[in-house]
Design an enzyme around this catalytic site. Structure first.
Site, PDB file in Angstrom:
ATOM      1  N   GLY A 169      -1.832  -9.923 -37.957  1.00 61.82           N
ATOM      2  CA  GLY A 169      -1.640 -11.258 -38.513  1.00 61.82           C
ATOM      3  C   GLY A 169      -2.902 -11.905 -39.032  1.00 61.82           C
ATOM      4  O   GLY A 169      -2.925 -13.088 -39.332  1.00 61.82           O
ATOM      5  N   VAL A 170      -3.964 -11.118 -39.152  1.00 64.85           N
ATOM      6  CA  VAL A 170      -5.251 -11.606 -39.658  1.00 64.85           C
ATOM      7  C   VAL A 170      -5.423 -11.092 -41.085  1.00 64.85           C
ATOM      8  O   VAL A 170      -5.008  -9.974 -41.407  1.00 64.85           O
ATOM      9  CB  VAL A 170      -6.399 -11.100 -38.744  1.00 64.85           C
ATOM     10  CG1 VAL A 170      -7.752 -11.512 -39.283  1.00 64.85           C
ATOM     11  CG2 VAL A 170      -6.205 -11.617 -37.326  1.00 64.85           C
ATOM     12  N   THR A 174      -2.022 -10.314 -44.845  1.00 65.69           N
ATOM     13  CA  THR A 174      -2.492 -10.043 -43.487  1.00 65.69           C
ATOM     14  C   THR A 174      -2.205  -8.615 -43.048  1.00 65.69           C
ATOM     15  O   THR A 174      -1.383  -7.916 -43.634  1.00 65.69           O
ATOM     16  CB  THR A 174      -1.834 -11.016 -42.483  1.00 65.69           C
ATOM     17  OG1 THR A 174      -0.425 -10.792 -42.447  1.00 65.69           O
ATOM     18  CG2 THR A 174      -2.112 -12.464 -42.854  1.00 65.69           C
ATOM     19  N   ASP A 175      -2.899  -8.221 -41.987  1.00 60.24           N
ATOM     20  CA  ASP A 175      -2.674  -6.900 -41.393  1.00 60.24           C
ATOM     21  C   ASP A 175      -1.661  -7.020 -40.256  1.00 60.24           C
ATOM     22  O   ASP A 175      -1.080  -8.090 -40.043  1.00 60.24           O
ATOM     23  CB  ASP A 175      -3.998  -6.280 -40.922  1.00 60.24           C
ATOM     24  CG  ASP A 175      -4.711  -7.102 -39.862  1.00 60.24           C
ATOM     25  OD1 ASP A 175      -4.074  -7.976 -39.230  1.00 60.24           O
ATOM     26  OD2 ASP A 175      -5.912  -6.865 -39.653  1.00 60.24           O
ATOM     27  N   ALA A 176      -1.456  -5.948 -39.518  1.00 61.04           N
ATOM     28  CA  ALA A 176      -0.462  -5.936 -38.440  1.00 61.04           C
ATOM     29  C   ALA A 176      -0.779  -6.937 -37.329  1.00 61.04           C
ATOM     30  O   ALA A 176       0.113  -7.372 -36.608  1.00 61.04           O
ATOM     31  CB  ALA A 176      -0.342  -4.532 -37.856  1.00 61.04           C
TER      32      ALA A 176
END
Length: 146
Positions: free
Chosen positions: A18-19, A14-16
């Site tokens: 949360g996706v 995930t990215d920052a």
């Protein structure tokens, strides 16, 4: 019925926000392709050791239809299709895993296009027999219920 691969989204996927990071989902699709082909007889280490054919991706695309987040358990459906004796594509449909009911609409769809090349000359060549067999026996996306 499609070839299927199940995978849980990890924090590192995930990215920052949360996706799931877009490139990571393509990586997960590639995992699904490798595992599926291995289960259908591909000897990847032998293929690499022989050095007579490689199967690079020459095109990829991904569409996100709903968010995919940490902890989601995914059901990735693969639909490989022979395009010609040197090229194939794989359509992917990514669903949230739900073992008790039919799948809902996909969270994402993806596509990868692969060509067979001789890694020494970089010229296109015929697909390995195991890949041809895998493609000829593959489920068709138009036969899916979604």
């Amino acid at each position: 019925m499609a070839y299927a691969y199940r995978r849980t989204i990890h924090l590192a996927d995930t990215d920052a926000a949360g996706v799931v990071y877009f490139a990571q989902l393509l990586h997960i699709c590639h995992e699904a392709y490798e595992i599926c082909l291995t289960e259908n007889g591909m000897d990847w280490s032998g293929l690499l050791r022989e050095g007579t054919v490689a199967l690079p991706i020459v095109h990829s695309a991904i569409d996100f239809l709903r968010p995919i987040t940490w902890g989601d358990r995914l059901d990735i459906q693969l639909y490989p299709e022979l395009e010609n004796f040197r090229q194939f594509k794989i359509s992917y449909r990514i669903f949230k895993e739900n073992q008790d009911s039919p799948p809902e609409s996909p969270l994402a769809t993806a596509l990868t296009r692969h060509v067979a090349i001789n890694p020494r000359t970089r010229q296109r060549c015929s697909l390995p027999p195991v890949v041809e067999t895998w493609l000829r026996n593959a489920p068709k996306i138009e036969d899916s219920k979604i």
